[in-house]
Design a protein around this motif. Structure first.
Motif, PDB file in Angstrom:
ATOM      1  N   VAL A   1      -2.407  -6.895 -17.577  1.00  0.00           N
ATOM      2  CA  VAL A   1      -2.559  -5.438 -17.502  1.00  0.00           C
ATOM      3  C   VAL A   1      -2.261  -4.854 -18.880  1.00  0.00           C
ATOM      4  CG1 VAL A   1      -1.750  -3.368 -16.312  1.00  0.00           C
ATOM      5  CG2 VAL A   1      -1.737  -5.564 -15.113  1.00  0.00           C
ATOM      6  N   ALA A   2      -3.140  -3.967 -19.353  1.00  0.00           N
ATOM      7  CA  ALA A   2      -2.901  -3.327 -20.658  1.00  0.00           C
ATOM      8  C   ALA A   2      -1.575  -2.575 -20.588  1.00  0.00           C
ATOM      9  CB  ALA A   2      -4.034  -2.361 -20.973  1.00  0.00           C
ATOM     10  N   ASP A   3      -0.761  -2.707 -21.613  1.00  0.00           N
ATOM     11  CA  ASP A   3       0.565  -2.075 -21.589  1.00  0.00           C
ATOM     12  C   ASP A   3       0.529  -0.623 -22.025  1.00  0.00           C
ATOM     13  OD1 ASP A   3       2.090  -4.277 -20.704  1.00  0.00           O
ATOM     14  OD2 ASP A   3       1.842  -5.200 -22.669  1.00  0.00           O
TER      15      ASP A   3
ATOM     16  N   ASP B   1       3.945   0.168 -14.947  1.00  0.00           N
ATOM     17  CA  ASP B   1       4.130  -1.254 -14.641  1.00  0.00           C
ATOM     18  C   ASP B   1       3.778  -1.441 -13.161  1.00  0.00           C
ATOM     19  OD1 ASP B   1       5.205  -3.797 -13.855  1.00  0.00           O
ATOM     20  OD2 ASP B   1       6.346  -3.782 -15.718  1.00  0.00           O
TER      21      ASP B   1
ATOM     22  N   PHE C   1       3.121 -13.272 -13.437  1.00  0.00           N
ATOM     23  CA  PHE C   1       2.892 -14.166 -14.574  1.00  0.00           C
ATOM     24  C   PHE C   1       3.548 -13.562 -15.806  1.00  0.00           C
ATOM     25  CE2 PHE C   1      -0.304 -17.316 -13.258  1.00  0.00           C
ATOM     26  CZ  PHE C   1      -0.514 -16.866 -11.973  1.00  0.00           C
ATOM     27  N   ALA C   2       3.851 -14.400 -16.736  1.00  0.00           N
ATOM     28  CA  ALA C   2       4.320 -13.893 -18.016  1.00  0.00           C
ATOM     29  C   ALA C   2       3.628 -14.700 -19.100  1.00  0.00           C
ATOM     30  CB  ALA C   2       5.829 -14.028 -18.133  1.00  0.00           C
TER      31      ALA C   2
ATOM     32  N   GLU D   1       4.128 -15.538 -22.920  1.00  0.00           N
ATOM     33  CA  GLU D   1       5.166 -15.388 -23.950  1.00  0.00           C
ATOM     34  C   GLU D   1       4.868 -16.293 -25.143  1.00  0.00           C
ATOM     35  OE1 GLU D   1       7.414 -13.155 -23.553  1.00  0.00           O
ATOM     36  OE2 GLU D   1       7.425 -12.804 -21.389  1.00  0.00           O
TER      37      GLU D   1
ATOM     38  N   LYS E   1      10.994  -7.094 -12.259  1.00  0.00           N
ATOM     39  CA  LYS E   1       9.803  -6.754 -11.493  1.00  0.00           C
ATOM     40  C   LYS E   1       9.943  -7.101 -10.016  1.00  0.00           C
ATOM     41  CE  LYS E   1       6.962  -7.303 -15.630  1.00  0.00           C
ATOM     42  NZ  LYS E   1       5.792  -6.469 -15.922  1.00  0.00           N
TER      43      LYS E   1
HETATM   44  N1  CTP Z   1       2.149  -6.316 -15.271  1.00  0.00           N
HETATM   45  C1  CTP Z   1       1.998  -5.209 -14.468  1.00  0.00           C
HETATM   46  N2  CTP Z   1       1.823  -3.961 -15.022  1.00  0.00           N
HETATM   47  C2  CTP Z   1       1.828  -3.800 -16.354  1.00  0.00           C
HETATM   48  C3  CTP Z   1       2.015  -4.939 -17.208  1.00  0.00           C
HETATM   49  C4  CTP Z   1       2.169  -6.187 -16.625  1.00  0.00           C
HETATM   50  O1  CTP Z   1       2.003  -5.334 -13.242  1.00  0.00           O
HETATM   51  N3  CTP Z   1       1.649  -2.592 -16.881  1.00  0.00           N
HETATM   52  C5  CTP Z   1       2.330  -7.646 -14.648  1.00  0.00           C
HETATM   53  C6  CTP Z   1       1.349  -8.708 -15.089  1.00  0.00           C
HETATM   54  O2  CTP Z   1       0.222  -8.745 -14.222  1.00  0.00           O
HETATM   55  C7  CTP Z   1       2.166  -9.986 -14.974  1.00  0.00           C
HETATM   56  C8  CTP Z   1       3.587  -9.524 -15.248  1.00  0.00           C
HETATM   57  O3  CTP Z   1       3.597  -8.109 -15.037  1.00  0.00           O
HETATM   58  O4  CTP Z   1       2.113 -10.556 -13.683  1.00  0.00           O
HETATM   59  C9  CTP Z   1       4.107  -9.791 -16.628  1.00  0.00           C
HETATM   60  O5  CTP Z   1       3.194  -9.400 -17.616  1.00  0.00           O
HETATM   61  P1  CTP Z   1       3.565  -9.453 -19.167  1.00  0.00           P
HETATM   62  O6  CTP Z   1       2.442  -8.851 -19.957  1.00  0.00           O
HETATM   63  O7  CTP Z   1       4.027 -10.823 -19.554  1.00  0.00           O
HETATM   64  O8  CTP Z   1       4.865  -8.537 -19.182  1.00  0.00           O
HETATM   65  P2  CTP Z   1       5.136  -7.084 -19.624  1.00  0.00           P
HETATM   66  O9  CTP Z   1       5.835  -6.377 -18.518  1.00  0.00           O
HETATM   67  O10 CTP Z   1       3.886  -6.451 -20.129  1.00  0.00           O
HETATM   68  O11 CTP Z   1       6.214  -7.300 -20.768  1.00  0.00           O
HETATM   69  P3  CTP Z   1       6.041  -7.577 -22.345  1.00  0.00           P
HETATM   70  O12 CTP Z   1       4.618  -7.267 -22.713  1.00  0.00           O
HETATM   71  O13 CTP Z   1       7.039  -6.672 -22.980  1.00  0.00           O
HETATM   72  O14 CTP Z   1       6.395  -9.031 -22.535  1.00  0.00           O
END
Ligand code: CTP
Length: 394
Positions: free
Chosen positions: A275-277, A303, A320-321, A323, A338
Motif C-alpha cells: 500500500v502506498a504510504d 494504515d 507482510f513486511a 524490509e 497492526k
Molecule cells: N499496510 C497497510 N496500509 C498502509 C501501509 C501498509 O495496510 N498504508 C500493510 C501492508 O499491506 C503490509 C503491512 O501493512 O501487509 C506492512 O507494510 P510495510 O510497507 O512493510 O509497512 P509500513 O506500515 O508501510 O511501514 P514502513 O514503510 O515504515 O516500514
C-alpha cells in the motif's frame, strides 16, 4: 525455530520406477512442500544424485558417514514433518520391517516419528512372495500407510501387480495422510495483492514495485484448498482465477473501500498488497508541465491494516513486511502495531524478491513462533501462510 511445517523426506529405493519420483517431487513442491530426497545408495544407479539435487535444490546424502558434523540422520529427522518412500523395493521394505539402519534412509525411518507413506514397486512374484507379504503386514501394523502396487506391464515382458501407482494416486494418498487437502472448505478468505497507485496528475502516479505474485499465489492456493476467496487486486493483470472473485482497484482509497465492504464477513485477511504510504496533497487535473514538476507535497495514506485491526472481530489477519534491515525487530513491532496474528517479513535489499517467483524471509506469529524460511517459491509460502492462518483460526 526453522522448518516450514511442510517438510518431506522423499526416500527413493532402487527400482526402475525411481525416475517417476522426479515428477512426484515436482508436484509436491507445487503444493508447498519442501523436499529432502534421500536415495538408497543403489538407487543412484537409476537416478543420480545430481538429478535429485537439481530438482530439490537440496544436498543429497545417502550414508550416515557423510557430513558427520551435522549428525544428518538425527538432524534431518527432526526437521521433517512427513515421510514418503517411492519406489519402495522388496529389499527396502524388508530392511524397514526388520528395523535395520544400514544406510541414511533406513536410519531416518527409525529416527523420524512422523506420518509415513510407502509406495512399493517390484516384480509381481516378489510382491506376492510370503516374505514381502509378511513384511508389508508388519509395516501396516506399525501405522505406516503402504499403497498397493498397480497391475500392468512391468519392465521386460511380464505383467501383473507391481507397478508404481501414478503420481496423482500417490499425491492423493499423501494428501489424505497429511490432511492438507481441501482443509479450508467453509472459510472466507480475503486477500489483497499488487501495489496501490496515487495519482499526481492525469499522467503520473506514485507507485511501488510490487508484482502481486504473492497475493495471487495465496488466492490460488486458498481456492484449491476449498476456501471462498475474494481477491482485491491493485494494478495487476490478473486474468480470472478459478474459484476466485476479483475486485480491481487502483489507489489506497479504492482498496480501503473494497476492504470495508468485504472485511466484516471474512474469516481470514491476507494483506499481501504493498500500500502506498503517502499520496499527493492536491491531485492536479491538468498534466503538470516539465518546468513546474519540481516538488510534490504529500500527505500520509491511512494504515489499512491498523484501521481494520481496530474494528475486527474474530478474523485472523496476516500481514507482510518488506524490509532492508533489522528484519525480525521491525516485523515484531509491525505484528503488534497492526494487531496481526501472523506476519511474513521479506528481505527486499536491492529490490530482491519483487517480480520473482521465489522469496525468503521469516514468519512471526502472535503466539510467539518465529520461523526462518530459506529460498522457497511464492506458491509454497502461500500454503505455509495458510497453514498458520488456519491454526490461528482454531
Ligand atoms: N499496510 C497497510 N496500509 C498502509 C501501509 C501498509 O495496510 N498504508 C500493510 C501492508 O499491506 C503490509 C503491512 O501493512 O501487509 C506492512 O507494510 P510495510 O510497507 O512493510 O509497512 P509500513 O506500515 O508501510 O511501514 P514502513 O514503510 O515504515 O516500514
Amino acid at each position: 525455530m526453522t522448518g516450514s511445517s511442510r517438510e518431506v523426506i522423499l526416500g527413493v529405493g532402487a527400482g526402475i520406477a525411481a525416475y517417476k519420483s522426479c515428477d512426484l517431487l515436482r508436484r509436491l513442491q507445487e503444493r508447498g512442500y519442501g523436499i529432502r530426497v534421500v536415495p538408497t545408495p543403489s538407487s543412484l544407479n537409476f537416478v543420480g544424485a545430481a538429478t535429485w539435487e537439481a530438482l530439490s535444490g537440496r544436498k543429497v546424502l545417502t550414508q550416515v558417514w557423510e557430513e558427520i558434523e551435522n549428525v544428518s540422520h538425527i538432524a534431518i529427522a527432526k526437521e521433517t514433518d512427513y515421510f514418503l518412500i517411492a519406489p519402495a523395493t522388496a529389499d527396502l521394505i524388508a530392511r524397514i520391517a526388520a528395523g535395520r539402519a544400514d544406510d541414511l534412509l533406513t536410519n531416518l525411518v527409525l529416527a523420524a516419528n512422523v506420518p509415513m507413506l510407502i509406495v512399493p514397486a517390484m516384480h509381481p512374484n516378489m510382491w506376492n512372495n510370503k516374505a514381502t507379504v509378511t513384511n508389508v503386514a508388519t509395516l501396516r501394523s506399525r501405522g505406516y500407510l503402504v499403497l498397493e502396487p498397480e497391475i500392468g506391464r512391468l519392465t521386460g515382458s511380464d505383467s501383473g501387480q507391481g507397478r508404481l501407482p501414478d503420481t496423482a494416486t500417490i499425491i492423493s494418498a499423501f494428501d489424505s495422510m497429511t490432511g492438507n487437502l481441501r482443509d479450508l472448505v467453509g472459510v472466507k478468505l480475503l486477500v489483497t495483492a499488487g501495489g496501490t497507485r496515487e495519482a499526481i496528475d492525469p499522467v503520473r502516479f506514485i507507485g511501488n514495485r510490487s508484482s502481486g505474485k504473492q497475493g495471487v499465489s495465496v488466492a490460488k492456493a486458498a481456492a484449491l484448498r476449498g476456501a471462498t476467496v475474494h481477491l482485491i487486486a491493485a494494478n495487476i493483470d490478473t486474468e480470472s482465477i478459478p474459484g476466485v472473485e476479483i475486485t480491481h482497484v487502483e489507489s489506497t482509497d479504492g482498496m480501503r473501500r473494497a476492504l470495508g465492504e468485504s472485511f466484516p464477513t471474512c474469516d481470514i485477511l491476507v494483506m499481501a498488497a504493498a500500500v502506498a504510504d503517502a499520496k499527493p496533497k492536491d491531485l492536479q487535473s491538468q498534466k503538470i508541465k516539465k518546468a513546474n514538476f519540481n516538488t510534490i507535497a504529500l500527505e500520509p495514506t491511512p494504515d489499512l491494516l491498523a484501521e481494520l485491526a481496530a474494528i475486527k472481530g474474530n478474523q485472523v489477519m496476516v500481514g507482510f513486511a518488506a524490509e532492508t534491515s533489522d528484519l525480525k525487530t521491525s516485523a515484531q513491532s509491525k505484528l503488534l502495531a497492526k494487531g496481526l496474528d501472523v506476519i511474513y517479513v521479506n528481505d527486499v535489499t536491492d529490490g530482491a524478491i519483487f517480480g520473482k517467483d521465489t522469496t525468503q524471509g521469516m514468519i512471526l506469529t502472535r503466539s510467539g513462533e518465529d520461523i526462518e524460511l530459506k529460498e522457497l517459491t511464492k506458491d509454497a509460502l502461500a500454503d505455509i501462510l495458510l497453514d498458520h492462518a488456519k491454526r490461528q483460526l482454531g
